[in-house]
Design an enzyme around this catalytic site. Structure first.
Site, PDB file in Angstrom:
ATOM      1  N   GLU A 129      39.601  20.778  23.095  1.00  0.00           N
ATOM      2  CA  GLU A 129      39.636  19.319  23.277  1.00  0.00           C
ATOM      3  C   GLU A 129      40.355  18.643  22.110  1.00  0.00           C
ATOM      4  OE1 GLU A 129      35.314  18.966  24.088  1.00  0.00           O
ATOM      5  OE2 GLU A 129      35.915  18.171  26.050  1.00  0.00           O
ATOM      6  N   GLU A 141      31.772  26.082  27.909  1.00  0.00           N
ATOM      7  CA  GLU A 141      30.726  25.122  28.287  1.00  0.00           C
ATOM      8  C   GLU A 141      30.028  25.567  29.564  1.00  0.00           C
ATOM      9  OE1 GLU A 141      33.658  24.353  27.125  1.00  0.00           O
ATOM     10  OE2 GLU A 141      33.651  22.496  25.980  1.00  0.00           O
TER      11      GLU A 141
HETATM   12  C1  1HE Z   1      29.215  29.246  15.684  1.00  0.00           C
HETATM   13  C2  1HE Z   1      30.073  28.848  16.720  1.00  0.00           C
HETATM   14  C3  1HE Z   1      29.797  27.609  17.386  1.00  0.00           C
HETATM   15  C4  1HE Z   1      30.777  30.732  15.967  1.00  0.00           C
HETATM   16  N1  1HE Z   1      28.720  26.915  16.953  1.00  0.00           N
HETATM   17  N2  1HE Z   1      28.152  28.526  15.304  1.00  0.00           N
HETATM   18  N3  1HE Z   1      31.760  27.273  21.596  1.00  0.00           N
HETATM   19  C5  1HE Z   1      31.433  28.498  22.004  1.00  0.00           C
HETATM   20  O1  1HE Z   1      30.613  28.725  22.859  1.00  0.00           O
HETATM   21  C6  1HE Z   1      32.133  29.615  21.274  1.00  0.00           C
HETATM   22  C7  1HE Z   1      31.157  30.402  20.436  1.00  0.00           C
HETATM   23  N4  1HE Z   1      31.822  31.324  19.524  1.00  0.00           N
HETATM   24  C8  1HE Z   1      32.350  32.496  19.922  1.00  0.00           C
HETATM   25  O2  1HE Z   1      32.454  32.826  21.085  1.00  0.00           O
HETATM   26  C9  1HE Z   1      32.809  33.403  18.821  1.00  0.00           C
HETATM   27  O3  1HE Z   1      32.160  33.028  17.619  1.00  0.00           O
HETATM   28  C10 1HE Z   1      34.346  33.399  18.566  1.00  0.00           C
HETATM   29  C11 1HE Z   1      35.054  34.066  19.761  1.00  0.00           C
HETATM   30  C12 1HE Z   1      34.894  32.016  18.352  1.00  0.00           C
HETATM   31  C13 1HE Z   1      34.671  34.206  17.275  1.00  0.00           C
HETATM   32  O4  1HE Z   1      34.059  35.487  17.347  1.00  0.00           O
HETATM   33  P1  1HE Z   1      33.839  36.296  15.998  1.00  0.00           P
HETATM   34  O5  1HE Z   1      33.299  37.660  16.389  1.00  0.00           O
HETATM   35  O6  1HE Z   1      35.067  36.243  15.156  1.00  0.00           O
HETATM   36  O7  1HE Z   1      32.718  35.473  15.158  1.00  0.00           O
HETATM   37  P2  1HE Z   1      31.126  35.412  15.374  1.00  0.00           P
HETATM   38  O8  1HE Z   1      30.490  36.591  14.684  1.00  0.00           O
HETATM   39  O9  1HE Z   1      30.761  35.203  16.784  1.00  0.00           O
HETATM   40  O10 1HE Z   1      30.767  34.070  14.589  1.00  0.00           O
HETATM   41  C14 1HE Z   1      30.749  33.995  13.169  1.00  0.00           C
HETATM   42  C15 1HE Z   1      29.692  32.972  12.803  1.00  0.00           C
HETATM   43  O11 1HE Z   1      30.090  31.702  13.306  1.00  0.00           O
HETATM   44  C16 1HE Z   1      28.345  33.273  13.444  1.00  0.00           C
HETATM   45  O12 1HE Z   1      27.358  32.780  12.571  1.00  0.00           O
HETATM   46  P3  1HE Z   1      26.559  33.788  11.558  1.00  0.00           P
HETATM   47  O13 1HE Z   1      25.631  32.889  10.780  1.00  0.00           O
HETATM   48  O14 1HE Z   1      25.876  34.788  12.439  1.00  0.00           O
HETATM   49  O15 1HE Z   1      27.635  34.432  10.685  1.00  0.00           O
HETATM   50  C17 1HE Z   1      28.347  32.421  14.690  1.00  0.00           C
HETATM   51  O16 1HE Z   1      27.046  32.074  15.146  1.00  0.00           O
HETATM   52  C18 1HE Z   1      29.053  31.177  14.162  1.00  0.00           C
HETATM   53  N5  1HE Z   1      29.680  30.430  15.237  1.00  0.00           N
HETATM   54  N6  1HE Z   1      31.043  29.778  16.869  1.00  0.00           N
HETATM   55  C19 1HE Z   1      27.934  27.367  15.957  1.00  0.00           C
HETATM   56  N7  1HE Z   1      30.571  27.136  18.354  1.00  0.00           N
HETATM   57  C20 1HE Z   1      32.221  17.785  22.594  1.00  0.00           C
HETATM   58  S1  1HE Z   1      31.450  18.941  23.529  1.00  0.00           S
HETATM   59  C21 1HE Z   1      32.255  20.452  23.232  1.00  0.00           C
HETATM   60  C22 1HE Z   1      31.412  21.554  23.798  1.00  0.00           C
HETATM   61  C23 1HE Z   1      31.809  22.890  23.270  1.00  0.00           C
HETATM   62  O17 1HE Z   1      32.672  23.032  22.431  1.00  0.00           O
HETATM   63  S2  1HE Z   1      30.973  24.205  23.945  1.00  0.00           S
HETATM   64  C24 1HE Z   1      31.781  25.621  23.317  1.00  0.00           C
HETATM   65  C25 1HE Z   1      31.129  26.082  22.063  1.00  0.00           C
END
Ligand code: 1HE
Length: 263
Positions: free
Chosen positions: A117, A137
Protein backbone atom coordinates in the site's frame (compact mmCIF):
# COMPACT_ATOMS: atom_id res chain seq x y z
CA UNK A 1 25.00 12.42 4.61
CA UNK A 2 22.54 10.36 6.66
CA UNK A 3 20.51 12.35 9.14
CA UNK A 4 18.35 11.03 11.92
CA UNK A 5 16.06 14.05 11.91
CA UNK A 6 14.66 14.75 15.39
CA UNK A 7 11.09 14.21 14.24
CA UNK A 8 11.81 10.74 12.84
CA UNK A 9 11.52 7.58 14.92
CA UNK A 10 14.32 4.98 14.76
CA UNK A 11 12.29 3.12 12.15
CA UNK A 12 12.95 5.87 9.57
CA UNK A 13 16.04 7.69 8.35
CA UNK A 14 16.49 10.34 5.71
CA UNK A 15 19.48 11.13 3.54
CA UNK A 16 19.59 14.19 1.29
CA UNK A 17 21.20 13.71 -2.13
CA UNK A 18 21.01 17.16 -3.71
CA UNK A 19 17.37 17.82 -4.50
CA UNK A 20 16.43 14.16 -3.86
CA UNK A 21 15.56 13.06 -0.31
CA UNK A 22 16.02 9.33 0.29
CA UNK A 23 13.69 8.04 3.02
CA UNK A 24 14.66 4.65 4.41
CA UNK A 25 12.45 2.24 6.33
CA UNK A 26 15.07 1.22 8.88
CA UNK A 27 13.61 -1.51 11.04
CA UNK A 28 15.11 -4.54 9.29
CA UNK A 29 14.89 -6.78 12.40
CA UNK A 30 11.10 -6.63 11.98
CA UNK A 31 11.32 -6.61 8.18
CA UNK A 32 10.42 -2.91 8.22
CA UNK A 33 6.92 -3.64 9.54
CA UNK A 34 5.12 -0.32 9.97
CA UNK A 35 3.83 0.66 13.42
CA UNK A 36 1.75 3.73 14.34
CA UNK A 37 4.79 5.93 15.07
CA UNK A 38 6.24 5.09 11.65
CA UNK A 39 3.07 5.79 9.71
CA UNK A 40 2.55 9.10 11.54
CA UNK A 41 6.16 10.13 10.93
CA UNK A 42 5.87 9.32 7.24
CA UNK A 43 2.79 11.52 7.04
CA UNK A 44 4.63 14.38 8.76
CA UNK A 45 7.67 13.93 6.52
CA UNK A 46 5.66 14.12 3.30
CA UNK A 47 3.55 17.03 4.56
CA UNK A 48 6.75 19.02 4.80
CA UNK A 49 9.74 17.46 3.00
CA UNK A 50 13.20 18.92 3.76
CA UNK A 51 13.73 22.36 2.15
CA UNK A 52 15.01 22.14 -1.43
CA UNK A 53 13.59 18.63 -1.98
CA UNK A 54 12.24 18.18 -5.53
CA UNK A 55 11.72 14.39 -5.40
CA UNK A 56 11.76 11.63 -2.78
CA UNK A 57 12.86 7.99 -2.95
CA UNK A 58 11.44 5.50 -0.43
CA UNK A 59 13.30 2.24 0.17
CA UNK A 60 13.78 -0.44 2.82
CA UNK A 61 16.84 -1.53 4.77
CA UNK A 62 17.78 -5.22 4.84
CA UNK A 63 16.43 -8.04 2.70
CA UNK A 64 12.89 -6.71 2.29
CA UNK A 65 11.17 -3.48 1.36
CA UNK A 66 8.40 -3.88 3.94
CA UNK A 67 6.41 -6.66 5.68
CA UNK A 68 3.35 -4.38 5.95
CA UNK A 69 1.46 -3.41 9.05
CA UNK A 70 3.14 -4.26 12.35
CA UNK A 71 0.62 -6.93 13.29
CA UNK A 72 1.03 -6.08 16.99
CA UNK A 73 -0.94 -2.88 16.23
CA UNK A 74 -4.24 -4.68 15.69
CA UNK A 75 -4.31 -7.40 18.35
CA UNK A 76 -6.15 -5.28 20.95
CA UNK A 77 -8.18 -2.85 18.82
CA UNK A 78 -11.98 -2.78 18.70
CA UNK A 79 -13.95 -1.87 15.58
CA UNK A 80 -14.01 1.87 16.29
CA UNK A 81 -10.25 1.90 16.80
CA UNK A 82 -9.87 -0.16 13.64
CA UNK A 83 -11.56 2.56 11.59
CA UNK A 84 -9.31 5.21 13.16
CA UNK A 85 -6.27 3.05 12.44
CA UNK A 86 -7.11 2.74 8.77
CA UNK A 87 -7.84 6.48 8.54
CA UNK A 88 -4.42 7.17 10.02
CA UNK A 89 -2.78 5.26 7.14
CA UNK A 90 -5.01 7.01 4.61
CA UNK A 91 -4.00 10.43 5.92
CA UNK A 92 -0.30 9.59 5.79
CA UNK A 93 -0.38 8.04 2.33
CA UNK A 94 -2.54 10.83 0.92
CA UNK A 95 0.35 13.11 1.78
CA UNK A 96 2.56 10.98 -0.45
CA UNK A 97 0.20 10.67 -3.40
CA UNK A 98 -1.25 14.16 -3.05
CA UNK A 99 1.95 15.94 -2.07
CA UNK A 100 3.97 18.39 -4.12
CA UNK A 101 6.98 16.23 -5.05
CA UNK A 102 7.25 13.06 -7.12
CA UNK A 103 7.85 10.01 -4.92
CA UNK A 104 9.63 6.95 -6.25
CA UNK A 105 9.57 3.60 -4.44
CA UNK A 106 12.63 1.34 -4.70
CA UNK A 107 11.38 -2.21 -4.12
CA UNK A 108 13.11 -5.46 -3.23
CA UNK A 109 12.17 -8.62 -1.34
CA UNK A 110 8.79 -8.63 0.37
CA UNK A 111 6.46 -5.82 -0.73
CA UNK A 112 3.42 -7.00 1.11
CA UNK A 113 0.24 -5.82 2.79
CA UNK A 114 0.72 -2.29 4.05
CA UNK A 115 4.15 -2.27 2.40
CA UNK A 116 2.47 -2.74 -0.96
CA UNK A 117 0.00 0.00 0.00
CA UNK A 118 2.92 2.33 0.72
CA UNK A 119 4.50 1.48 -2.62
CA UNK A 120 1.20 2.14 -4.40
CA UNK A 121 0.84 5.58 -2.85
CA UNK A 122 4.13 6.49 -4.57
CA UNK A 123 4.02 7.81 -8.12
CA UNK A 124 6.65 5.54 -9.67
CA UNK A 125 7.84 2.07 -8.62
CA UNK A 126 11.24 0.59 -9.42
CA UNK A 127 11.59 -3.09 -8.49
CA UNK A 128 14.59 -5.38 -8.51
CA UNK A 129 14.19 -9.03 -9.45
CA UNK A 130 13.97 -10.15 -5.80
CA UNK A 131 10.73 -8.19 -5.24
CA UNK A 132 7.47 -10.02 -4.67
CA UNK A 133 3.99 -8.73 -3.99
CA UNK A 134 1.30 -10.15 -1.69
CA UNK A 135 -1.78 -9.21 0.30
CA UNK A 136 -1.69 -11.59 3.30
CA UNK A 137 -4.61 -9.68 4.83
CA UNK A 138 -6.93 -12.33 3.44
CA UNK A 139 -5.01 -15.07 5.25
CA UNK A 140 -4.82 -13.03 8.50
CA UNK A 141 -8.61 -12.62 8.63
CA UNK A 142 -8.51 -8.88 8.04
CA UNK A 143 -8.97 -6.51 5.09
CA UNK A 144 -6.69 -3.99 3.43
CA UNK A 145 -6.77 -0.63 5.23
CA UNK A 146 -4.05 1.56 3.75
CA UNK A 147 -5.58 2.43 0.40
CA UNK A 148 -5.16 -0.82 -1.57
CA UNK A 149 -8.88 -1.19 -2.21
CA UNK A 150 -8.81 2.10 -4.10
CA UNK A 151 -5.35 2.06 -5.66
CA UNK A 152 -4.64 -1.57 -6.50
CA UNK A 153 -7.61 -2.31 -8.80
CA UNK A 154 -6.52 0.71 -10.85
CA UNK A 155 -2.98 -0.61 -11.11
CA UNK A 156 -3.48 -4.32 -11.74
CA UNK A 157 -7.25 -4.80 -12.09
CA UNK A 158 -9.96 -5.86 -9.65
CA UNK A 159 -9.89 -9.58 -10.53
CA UNK A 160 -6.16 -9.90 -9.78
CA UNK A 161 -6.59 -8.22 -6.42
CA UNK A 162 -9.53 -10.46 -5.52
CA UNK A 163 -7.44 -13.51 -6.42
CA UNK A 164 -4.52 -12.28 -4.26
CA UNK A 165 -6.76 -11.72 -1.24
CA UNK A 166 -8.86 -14.85 -1.54
CA UNK A 167 -6.09 -17.31 -2.36
CA UNK A 168 -2.90 -15.73 -1.04
CA UNK A 169 -1.45 -15.63 -4.54
CA UNK A 170 1.81 -13.72 -4.81
CA UNK A 171 3.39 -12.09 -7.84
CA UNK A 172 7.11 -12.17 -8.54
CA UNK A 173 9.00 -9.18 -9.85
CA UNK A 174 8.86 -10.06 -13.55
CA UNK A 175 5.19 -10.94 -13.67
CA UNK A 176 4.59 -7.96 -11.36
CA UNK A 177 6.20 -5.59 -13.83
CA UNK A 178 4.12 -7.08 -16.65
CA UNK A 179 0.79 -6.61 -14.84
CA UNK A 180 1.51 -3.11 -13.50
CA UNK A 181 2.99 -3.36 -9.99
CA UNK A 182 6.21 -1.65 -11.10
CA UNK A 183 7.17 0.53 -14.04
CA UNK A 184 10.87 -0.41 -13.92
CA UNK A 185 12.53 -3.80 -13.37
CA UNK A 186 16.25 -3.98 -12.57
CA UNK A 187 18.80 -6.54 -11.42
CA UNK A 188 19.02 -7.51 -7.71
CA UNK A 189 20.51 -4.73 -5.59
CA UNK A 190 20.01 -2.04 -8.23
CA UNK A 191 16.58 -0.69 -7.30
CA UNK A 192 17.79 2.15 -5.08
CA UNK A 193 20.34 3.45 -7.61
CA UNK A 194 17.80 3.29 -10.42
CA UNK A 195 15.13 4.98 -8.26
CA UNK A 196 17.53 7.81 -7.42
CA UNK A 197 18.32 8.21 -11.14
CA UNK A 198 14.59 8.33 -11.92
CA UNK A 199 14.03 10.81 -9.06
CA UNK A 200 16.84 13.08 -10.30
CA UNK A 201 15.22 13.17 -13.71
CA UNK A 202 11.77 13.86 -12.24
CA UNK A 203 13.26 16.61 -10.05
CA UNK A 204 14.19 18.54 -13.19
CA UNK A 205 10.61 18.75 -14.43
CA UNK A 206 9.31 22.33 -14.58
CA UNK A 207 7.32 23.20 -11.43
CA UNK A 208 4.04 23.81 -13.26
CA UNK A 209 4.34 20.55 -15.19
CA UNK A 210 5.03 18.75 -11.91
CA UNK A 211 1.95 20.38 -10.41
CA UNK A 212 -0.13 19.35 -13.43
CA UNK A 213 1.11 15.75 -13.36
CA UNK A 214 0.73 15.28 -9.58
CA UNK A 215 -2.47 17.23 -8.94
CA UNK A 216 -4.40 17.77 -12.19
CA UNK A 217 -3.73 14.51 -14.04
CA UNK A 218 -5.14 12.12 -11.39
CA UNK A 219 -8.32 14.20 -11.15
CA UNK A 220 -8.66 14.44 -14.92
CA UNK A 221 -8.20 10.68 -15.21
CA UNK A 222 -11.13 10.17 -12.80
CA UNK A 223 -13.38 12.89 -14.25
CA UNK A 224 -16.08 12.31 -16.82
CA UNK A 225 -14.46 12.76 -20.26
CA UNK A 226 -16.06 16.13 -21.09
CA UNK A 227 -15.05 17.66 -17.75
CA UNK A 228 -11.64 16.04 -18.04
CA UNK A 229 -11.08 17.47 -21.49
CA UNK A 230 -11.95 20.94 -20.28
CA UNK A 231 -9.61 20.59 -17.30
CA UNK A 232 -6.88 19.37 -19.63
CA UNK A 233 -7.24 22.41 -21.90
CA UNK A 234 -7.12 24.79 -18.97
CA UNK A 235 -4.10 23.07 -17.44
CA UNK A 236 -2.35 23.00 -20.83
CA UNK A 237 -2.89 26.73 -21.26
CA UNK A 238 -1.65 27.48 -17.74
CA UNK A 239 1.48 25.35 -18.20
CA UNK A 240 2.40 26.56 -21.69
CA UNK A 241 1.91 30.19 -20.67
CA UNK A 242 4.63 29.92 -18.04
CA UNK A 243 8.10 31.35 -18.60
CA UNK A 244 9.75 27.98 -17.84
CA UNK A 245 7.81 26.45 -20.71
CA UNK A 246 8.80 29.27 -23.08
CA UNK A 247 12.47 28.87 -22.12
CA UNK A 248 12.39 25.08 -22.62
CA UNK A 249 10.63 25.39 -26.00
CA UNK A 250 13.22 27.94 -27.17
CA UNK A 251 16.06 25.68 -25.97
CA UNK A 252 14.83 22.92 -28.26
CA UNK A 253 14.14 25.16 -31.24
CA UNK A 254 17.65 26.64 -30.97
CA UNK A 255 19.21 23.16 -30.85
CA UNK A 256 20.25 23.40 -27.18
CA UNK A 257 17.92 20.73 -25.75
CA UNK A 258 18.40 16.94 -25.95
CA UNK A 259 16.38 15.07 -28.57
CA UNK A 260 14.02 12.29 -27.62
CA UNK A 261 15.85 8.95 -27.80
CA UNK A 262 14.54 5.41 -27.91
CA UNK A 263 14.34 3.88 -24.37
C1 1HE B 1 6.65 -8.83 11.94
C2 1HE B 1 5.99 -8.62 10.72
C3 1HE B 1 4.76 -7.89 10.74
C4 1HE B 1 7.77 -9.76 10.32
N1 1HE B 1 4.34 -7.44 11.95
N2 1HE B 1 6.19 -8.37 13.11
N3 1HE B 1 2.07 -8.64 7.01
C5 1HE B 1 2.22 -9.96 7.00
O1 1HE B 1 1.34 -10.74 7.28
C6 1HE B 1 3.61 -10.44 6.65
C7 1HE B 1 4.26 -11.10 7.84
N4 1HE B 1 5.68 -11.35 7.63
C8 1HE B 1 6.14 -12.36 6.88
O2 1HE B 1 5.43 -13.07 6.20
C9 1HE B 1 7.62 -12.59 6.95
O3 1HE B 1 8.13 -11.99 8.13
C10 1HE B 1 8.42 -12.02 5.74
C11 1HE B 1 8.09 -12.86 4.48
C12 1HE B 1 8.14 -10.57 5.48
C13 1HE B 1 9.95 -12.13 6.01
O4 1HE B 1 10.27 -13.46 6.41
P1 1HE B 1 11.64 -13.70 7.19
O5 1HE B 1 11.78 -15.21 7.36
O6 1HE B 1 12.75 -12.96 6.53
O7 1HE B 1 11.45 -13.00 8.64
P2 1HE B 1 10.63 -13.50 9.92
O8 1HE B 1 11.49 -14.45 10.72
O9 1HE B 1 9.28 -13.98 9.57
O10 1HE B 1 10.46 -12.14 10.73
C14 1HE B 1 11.52 -11.53 11.44
C15 1HE B 1 10.90 -10.81 12.62
O11 1HE B 1 10.05 -9.78 12.14
C16 1HE B 1 10.02 -11.73 13.46
O12 1HE B 1 10.07 -11.25 14.78
P3 1HE B 1 11.04 -11.98 15.89
O13 1HE B 1 10.85 -11.17 17.15
O14 1HE B 1 10.57 -13.40 15.97
O15 1HE B 1 12.46 -11.88 15.32
C17 1HE B 1 8.63 -11.47 12.92
O16 1HE B 1 7.59 -11.73 13.86
C18 1HE B 1 8.72 -9.97 12.67
N5 1HE B 1 7.76 -9.54 11.66
N6 1HE B 1 6.70 -9.20 9.73
C19 1HE B 1 5.03 -7.68 13.08
N7 1HE B 1 4.08 -7.62 9.64
C20 1HE B 1 -3.12 -0.62 6.91
S1 1HE B 1 -3.59 -2.22 7.03
C21 1HE B 1 -2.31 -3.18 6.35
C22 1HE B 1 -2.55 -4.62 6.71
C23 1HE B 1 -1.34 -5.46 6.52
O17 1HE B 1 -0.27 -5.00 6.16
S2 1HE B 1 -1.56 -7.12 6.81
C24 1HE B 1 -0.06 -7.86 6.29
C25 1HE B 1 0.88 -7.97 7.43
Amino acid sequence: MTQQAPSLPDSLAVEQRGSVAVLRLSRPRKRNAIDDATVDAMGAFFASPPPGTRAVVVHGEGDHFCAGLDLNSLTETDTTEGVAHSQRWHRAFERIEGGDVPVIAALHGAVIGGGLELAMACHIRVADRTAYYALPEGQRGIFVGGGAAVRLPRLIGLARMQDMMLTGRTYGAEEGAAVGFSQYLVEPGEALAKAVEVAERAAQTAPLTTFAVLHALPRIAEADPRTGSLMESLMAAVASGDKDAKAKLREFLEGRAPKVVRG
